[in-house]
Structure formats: C-alpha cells, structure tokens
Design an enzyme around this catalytic site. Structure first.
Site, PDB file in Angstrom:
ATOM      1  CB  CYS A 381      -7.517 -36.554 -32.546  1.00 23.90           C
ATOM      2  SG  CYS A 381      -8.382 -35.083 -31.939  1.00 23.90           S
ATOM      3  CG  HIS A 507      -5.234 -37.368 -28.402  1.00 23.47           C
ATOM      4  ND1 HIS A 507      -4.330 -37.141 -29.410  1.00 23.47           N
ATOM      5  CD2 HIS A 507      -6.190 -36.403 -28.518  1.00 23.47           C
ATOM      6  CE1 HIS A 507      -4.696 -36.069 -30.111  1.00 23.47           C
ATOM      7  NE2 HIS A 507      -5.820 -35.611 -29.593  1.00 23.47           N
ATOM      8  CD  GLU A 509      -1.859 -39.783 -28.825  1.00 21.79           C
ATOM      9  OE1 GLU A 509      -1.877 -38.635 -29.299  1.00 21.79           O
ATOM     10  OE2 GLU A 509      -2.759 -40.619 -29.037  1.00 21.79           O
TER      11      GLU A 509
END
Length: 535
Positions: A381, A507, A509
């Site tokens: 990001c 993102h 994750e």
C-alpha cells in the site's frame, strides 16, 4: 440443521483473548465438519474503526465487500474458512444509526423508541441475518462485563436463549485467573466477581474459559465450579501458549469442542487436527532456522497495528519451514540518523501501509538501501507508493517526486489522489475499499508467486500510482506486473534485476492463513531465506 448460537463474553480485563478463543473454537468445530460463521459486536459509538488511530484501536481489518472492521475478524478468517462481510461486525453506532433512521421513516408507528425492545431487537436481527446458512454462529461481544456501553448487547444475547431455547444457545465466558507472585498462588476471586456481574443481568455461563499463565490446579477448578454454578468439566483452563496457532490444539485437549457439541446436541465426526499439528510442529522445530525481517513503519511501538501483517509473515515462514523474527524499525529514527546501522543485520525489508507524511522520508531511505544493497524488499500500500517515489527520485532523476498526500503542490506527483476521491468530503468508509481484480503479467516475480494471471486482493487507500509517469519509469526498468484492467490502475510494481523487489497497492496480508499462506509472503520469505544463506 437449525443454526446454533454460541455467545462469547469476557470479564475482568480487556485483551484477555476472547477473539483468539472464538477463532480457535471456530477452527475446532470446522475440523468436526460443521459450517461455521463468526461475528463481532463492538460496543463503541463509532460506526466502524476506519477513522480511529491505530494507537487507539490497533489494526483495521478489511473484508472482501469493503467493510472496515475490528482486528478480531482477522483472527476469525485466519483460523476458519469463513469468508466474512459487513454483516460480521457491527457497533453501537451502527445499531443506533439504523434504529434512528427507522424512527424517522415512521417504521415504529409513532411508538416510543426504547433500548428494550427496539435496540435489542435490532441487535438480534443483525445476529440472525449473519448466521444464515451456518450450522453454528459464534458471536463475540466486545469489551468486558460491567462496561456500561455493553449492556444492550448483553441484554440482547440474554433474550436469545429465551427466544431460541437452551439447546440452541450457549454462553462461553472468558475470564482471568491471575497468579499473585507475592502470595505465591492463583486467585479465583476476579472470575467469581466477573460471573456474578454476568448473572446479575440474567446470563448464566455454560462454559468458563479461564485465562492463566500456568496450569489450573484441580482444587481451583472445583472452587470456580462451586462458586460460579458451572459444571466442573466446563471450567476449562486456557493457559498462555508459546504460539497462538497451538491454542486450538490446547483447547481440544481440554475437551472444549466436545463440551460444546454435547451441550448443543450436535452429532459430528471426530475432529481432524492434523493440519494444525503440522503448523505447530513447523513453528516449534523449523528445518531452515530463522530469517530476520525489518518492518519499517511509524506504529512500531504498538505492534497490534500490524497484526495481520505479522501473522502473514509468520505464515510465509511456515511455508518455507523457517522461523521469522520481526525487527520493528521506526521510520522517523531513520530520518533522524540515516539508514546505516538499522538494516545491516536483516534478510528482508518490508514497508507496510499507513497514512500521513510522518516517517515517509525514512521509508524512502530504507527502500533505497534495500534496492541498492540487493536485499529482498516488499512494499504494501503506502510502501508501494514510497517505492515508486524512491525509484522516480533515484533512478529516473525526478528529485522532487512525491505524493500529493504529503505535498499538495508537488511538481512531480508520482502518486496522486484517485479521480473519484477528489469530490469526497467525508472520511469514514469513503476510501477504495475491499476486493478488486488484478491481472498479473506472465514472466514476472508476481506471476512466479501466484502462478495465475487473474487475482483478487483487498484495498484500503485513497491515492494511486500516477499513470502520467508510467512510460518514463518503465523505460528506466520498473516493471508494472499487476494492473487493474477495469480502471487502468497500477497494482504491482517490481524490479527484474533485483533478487526480489516487489510492491503492491493492495493488502495481501488480509487473505493469508496459517494453513494457506499467501503467495507473496511465501515468495518474500523464500527470497529472504536465500539472501540469508548467501550472507
């Protein structure tokens, strides 16, 4: 099968581990073949945590449909196969907002709108709506028993048993049994008082999960059982664990899932916990030792801000059969003293997401160091935006390259505000949020990781790579390996003449799990392992 409801409450202190307990129970029930959905009820007035500082609330987790939610939903998705949504997390703010809108429309036919039944009915309807299609709905109530703002939620779940019957509802209370060092013994009184508070409002817990830092003696279990009116077999110790992914195994050993299915009268197969056993074995005895990863950010004093990120890096280690040591580096410290000495001992550098100008120049210095020293680098990001700025400045010669987020009148805006964001005035829920498609170019590091061209990843940002600089930067060697074809937006950038230098606007994750590590984290840790072996 009629949906069964499990309500998880907590007492004595916050951060006691309700979220992990709920997620672990979800994993155990799934291992028995049940379809599980999960939900978090947050008592704060904010409509969602999207406008809160990470220092106040920790990480904001984002779902596929663009909900900004509590970080506990990250635990739920990591431990189970449930794909959560906007319905999976709601707050006092959302409940009152909805009820007031109905009152303004005249839905209550001129009646006096009250906490009971209108607010509690709204809470119950949201719980039921989220539970559709599931065998078991696990619902966690945020905060602690005794908090004034939690009362409407607790009253609503109290009514649930009255509405649905004892065989369809279960109350699990997570409480603390502290060890008092000076006295040399564990104390049950905090648990007794916590249960007393719960019983005052009409909820008798069926199961107690007793958080403790050591084994709970049998006489303590008997005492808690007697004073709290809970069967002794349902007083279950939850002892501090070396690894959070060992918690499902520990709770299974204490027969938590067995007690739950028995009390809810559910017939299931025996749990298959082999995948979790494999994960824990890798964490405890990795074949390839340890890699050191630097996380260069500005929230390093509160690691809860990077919860999903830290877990995804751990998952990358699991995939490579190695342990991941995280070294949190304050980007502002690099700004003050320079990069030398901060990153000399690491095998990989990661620059995560964030907002605001503070620490950004330190991040640029860290990225330049990783690029020039051939250290594996991963930007996420804002980290991707900083990587683009670093490349523009130091490779393309655009010395004033920056983002309009930090410098409104920037002469070389490599990163700028998305077109649809220019008319946005409200801060809450107005970013580019949720899952978006991305096309990955074959023959790139990104394709090597994903092994497919069409992917979908979750976003949370307002600023984008400025397409006006595409040609200049690609001519100098930057590869745009991921593109959102619908909006012609750059999603992934990388360098071909570097061991592993990749940054993404999304993102990743948020979609990583211990049983299914995310491809980019698997690849990044793999590259860091290679770098470690060469050092």
């Amino acid at each position: 099968m009629k949906t069964k409801f499990i309500f998880i409450t907590g007492g004595v202190v916050s951060s006691i581990g309700k979220g992990l307990a709920a997620a672990s129970l979800g994993a155990l029930l799934e291992s028995r073949g049940l379809r599980v959905t999960m939900q978090k009820l947050d008592p704060y007035i904010n409509v969602d945590p999207g406008t809160m500082s990470p220092f106040q609330h920790g990480e904001v987790f984002v779902t596929d449909d663009g909900a900004e939610t509590d970080l506990d939903l990250g635990h739920y998705e990591r431990y189970t196969s449930a794909r959560l949504s906007k319905k999976s997390n709601f707050t006092t703010g959302q409940v009152y907002f909805s009820v007031i809108e109905k009152e303004r429309r005249g839905d209550y036919l001129g009646g006096t709108v009250q906490v009971i039944p209108h607010i509690t009915d709204e809470i119950k309807s949201k719980i039921v709506e989220n539970a559709k299609g599931a065998d078991v709905a696990i619902v966690e109530v945020g905060g602690t028993v005794g908090d004034i703002e939690s009362l409407p939620f607790l009253e609503a779940i109290r009514q649930f048993r009255f509405d649905r019957g004892a065989g369809n509802t279960l109350y699990v209370h997570v409480t603390l049994v502290p060890y008092i060092r000076t006295a040399g013994e564990m104390k049950t009184k905090p648990t007794q008082h916590s249960v007393m508070e719960l019983r005052k409002i009409g909820i008798q817990p069926d199961i107690l999960l007793c958080r403790c830092d050591r084994e709970l003696p049998q006489d303590m279990k008997k005492k808690i059982s007697l004073f709290c009116n809970v069967e002794e077999s349902c007083v279950i110790p939850s002892v501090d664990s070396e690894h959070i992914y060992a918690v499902p195994l520990a709770l299974n050993k204490e027969r938590l899932d067995e007690q739950v299915v028995e009390k809810l009268n559910i017939w299931t197969k025996q749990p298959d916990l082999t995948p979790w056993q494999d994960v824990v074995e890798t964490l405890r005895h990795p074949s390839h030792g340890e890699v050191r990863i630097a996380i260069v950010g500005k929230y390093v004093n509160l690691t809860e801000s990077y919860k999903s990120l830290a877990e995804a890096l751990t998952h990358g280690g699991i995939a490579n059969d190695c342990r991941v040591y995280l070294k949190y580096v304050d980007a502002e410290k690099i700004e003050e003293s320079g990069v030398e000495g901060w990153l000399d001992d690491v095998d990989g550098v990661l620059v995560p997401g964030g907002f605001g100008e503070r620490g950004t120049e330190g991040k640029v210095l860290a990225i330049e160091y990783a690029r020039s020293k051939q250290i594996p680098f991963f930007g996420i990001c804002l980290g991707m935006q900083m990587a683009a700025i670093e490349f523009a400045r130091n490779v393309c010669g655009l010395k004033k390259a920056n983002s309009t987020e930090f410098k409104n009148d920037c002469k070389e805006p490599v990163i700028h505000l998305m077109e649809e964001q220019k008319t946005v005035n409200k801060k809450g829920g107005t970013m580019r949020l949720g899952a978006c498609p991305c096309t990955v170019t074959k023959g790139t590091k990104a394709f090597d990781a994903y092994n497919e061209t069409d992917i979908s990843e979750r976003h949370r940002h307002r600023y984008e790579f400025n397409n006006s600089f595409r040609e200049m930067m690609t001519t100098k060697g930057l590869v745009l390996s991921g593109i959102n074809q619908q909006k012609d937006l750059v999603e992934i950038i990388e360098l071909p003449d570097h061991p592993w230098f990749l940054a993404c606007q999304f993102h990743p994750e948020f979609k990583s799990k211990p049983l299914v590590p995310h491809p980019l984290f698997r690849a990044f840790i793999g590259a860091s392992l290679v770098h470690r072996n060469k050092r």
